[in-house]
Design an enzyme around this catalytic site. Structure first.
Site, PDB file in Angstrom:
ATOM      1  N   GLU A  94       3.698   3.558   1.501  1.00 58.52           N
ATOM      2  CA  GLU A  94       3.741   2.216   0.906  1.00 58.52           C
ATOM      3  C   GLU A  94       2.528   1.420   1.386  1.00 58.52           C
ATOM      4  OE1 GLU A  94       4.410   0.309  -1.298  1.00 58.52           O
ATOM      5  OE2 GLU A  94       6.282  -0.795  -1.062  1.00 58.52           O
ATOM      6  N   ASP A  95       2.065   0.527   0.535  1.00 63.48           N
ATOM      7  CA  ASP A  95       0.899  -0.282   0.910  1.00 63.48           C
ATOM      8  C   ASP A  95       1.233  -1.279   2.018  1.00 63.48           C
ATOM      9  OD1 ASP A  95       2.561  -1.817  -0.743  1.00 63.48           O
ATOM     10  OD2 ASP A  95       1.001  -2.328  -2.192  1.00 63.48           O
ATOM     11  N   ASP A  98       6.735  -5.964   3.969  1.00 64.53           N
ATOM     12  CA  ASP A  98       6.763  -7.427   4.055  1.00 64.53           C
ATOM     13  C   ASP A  98       8.179  -7.859   4.455  1.00 64.53           C
ATOM     14  OD1 ASP A  98       6.064 -10.113   3.730  1.00 64.53           O
ATOM     15  OD2 ASP A  98       6.231 -10.080   1.568  1.00 64.53           O
ATOM     16  N   PHE A 147      -1.258 -13.655   2.370  1.00 67.22           N
ATOM     17  CA  PHE A 147      -1.218 -12.786   1.192  1.00 67.22           C
ATOM     18  C   PHE A 147      -2.532 -12.036   1.093  1.00 67.22           C
ATOM     19  CE2 PHE A 147      -1.058 -11.355  -3.145  1.00 67.22           C
ATOM     20  CZ  PHE A 147       0.271 -10.995  -3.266  1.00 67.22           C
ATOM     21  N   ARG A 160      -7.018  -4.735  -7.084  1.00 71.30           N
ATOM     22  CA  ARG A 160      -6.640  -3.440  -6.507  1.00 71.30           C
ATOM     23  C   ARG A 160      -7.865  -2.590  -6.192  1.00 71.30           C
ATOM     24  NH1 ARG A 160      -1.067  -2.729  -7.144  1.00 71.30           N
ATOM     25  NH2 ARG A 160      -0.138  -3.537  -9.050  1.00 71.30           N
TER      26      ARG A 160
HETATM   27  P1  IMP Z   1       8.941  -6.240   0.560  1.00 74.35           P
HETATM   28  O1  IMP Z   1      10.038  -5.667  -0.257  1.00 74.35           O
HETATM   29  O2  IMP Z   1       9.046  -7.723   0.712  1.00 74.35           O
HETATM   30  O3  IMP Z   1       8.742  -5.537   1.895  1.00 74.35           O
HETATM   31  O4  IMP Z   1       7.638  -6.125  -0.302  1.00 74.35           O
HETATM   32  C1  IMP Z   1       6.896  -5.000  -0.411  1.00 74.35           C
HETATM   33  C2  IMP Z   1       6.014  -5.122  -1.628  1.00 74.35           C
HETATM   34  O5  IMP Z   1       5.599  -6.470  -1.854  1.00 74.35           O
HETATM   35  C3  IMP Z   1       4.732  -4.360  -1.438  1.00 74.35           C
HETATM   36  O6  IMP Z   1       4.864  -3.067  -1.908  1.00 74.35           O
HETATM   37  C4  IMP Z   1       3.747  -5.156  -2.255  1.00 74.35           C
HETATM   38  O7  IMP Z   1       3.753  -4.697  -3.574  1.00 74.35           O
HETATM   39  C5  IMP Z   1       4.258  -6.561  -2.243  1.00 74.35           C
HETATM   40  N1  IMP Z   1       3.542  -7.407  -1.268  1.00 74.35           N
HETATM   41  C6  IMP Z   1       4.038  -7.971  -0.154  1.00 74.35           C
HETATM   42  N2  IMP Z   1       3.107  -8.664   0.497  1.00 74.35           N
HETATM   43  C7  IMP Z   1       1.986  -8.543  -0.225  1.00 74.35           C
HETATM   44  C8  IMP Z   1       0.640  -9.037  -0.051  1.00 74.35           C
HETATM   45  O8  IMP Z   1       0.274  -9.729   0.901  1.00 74.35           O
HETATM   46  N3  IMP Z   1      -0.249  -8.691  -1.013  1.00 74.35           N
HETATM   47  C9  IMP Z   1       0.088  -7.921  -2.093  1.00 74.35           C
HETATM   48  N4  IMP Z   1       1.309  -7.430  -2.282  1.00 74.35           N
HETATM   49  C10 IMP Z   1       2.255  -7.743  -1.362  1.00 74.35           C
HETATM   50 MG    MG Z   2       3.827  -2.301  -3.733  1.00 69.83          MG
END
Ligand code: IMP
Ligand code: MG
Length: 174
Positions: A94-95, A98, A147, A160
């Site tokens: 995963e990238d 968060d 962000f 991207r």
């Molecule tokens: P989570 O479910 O809140 O952990 O979110 C994970 C997903 O949110 C990641 O796979 C990203 O696609 C997106 N995301 C969260 N923070 C960022 C950010 O700072 N930049 C871009 N995408 C983000």
């Molecule tokens: Mg993502």
């Protein structure tokens, strides 16, 4: 406005270390790398080339934030893998981690498929925003609550293709 956070060289160095660690951890075994589209595509392709093991790829997609900067809190699997995962060493790639809602959901789904091991590799980790109890086994960088875009990460599908990772400091016009 884009403020550089990690250069392409810094990313490459860290991804190489992560690949070496995975190679050591799974010595003599094979792994299935599952990339979460689309954000993880650059990370997966670079990480895979640093893993000196028998490896295969697959991809999944989950419902995204759309143009919002924050998760709506609900996750849906919109594209599944085609690889059977029972008895496999699975690494979810995963990238960014968060709130953790996406990965805790994915962990639950993939655990049910009875892999031999299930690990998480996240390039970035925003620990301060965690809502769901989930941790990555391999983390590239811990980052502050900002962000970020680039190296696969987007804002409304843009940025991207940046080779580096930048902080998106303010709203940008469409
Ligand atoms: P989570 O479910 O809140 O952990 O979110 C994970 C997903 O949110 C990641 O796979 C990203 O696609 C997106 N995301 C969260 N923070 C960022 C950010 O700072 N930049 C871009 N995408 C983000
Ligand atoms: Mg993502």
């Amino acid at each position: 406005m884009l403020k550089p956070l990690f250069t392409h060289e810094q990313i490459a160095r860290r991804v190489a270390e992560m690949g070496q660690q995975i190679t050591r951890d799974f010595e003599g075994e094979s792994v299935v790398l599952i990339g979460v589209l689309k954000g993880a595509c650059m990370f997966l392709s670079d990480l895979a080339r640093q893993i000196k093991l028998d490896a295969t790829f697959d991809f999944i997609a989950v419902s995204s934030y759309g143009a919002a900067k924050q998760s709506a809190g609900e996750v849906q699997l919109i594209k599944d893998v085609i690889t059977p995962l029972q008895g496999m060493n699975v690494i979810l790639v995963e990238d960014i981690l968060d709130t953790g809602l996406t990965l805790s959901f994915l962990k639950r789904i993939f655990t049910a498929r009875q892999p031999r091991t299930l690990k998480i590799a996240a390039l970035l980790d925003k620990t301060s925003r965690r809502v769901a109890q989930v941790q990555a086994d391999y983390v590239g960088f811990q980052i502050p609550d900002e962000f970020v875009v680039g190296y696969g990460l987007d804002y409304a599908e843009r940025f991207r293709n940046l080779p580096e990772i930048c902080i998106l400091a303010e709203e940008i016009p469409k």
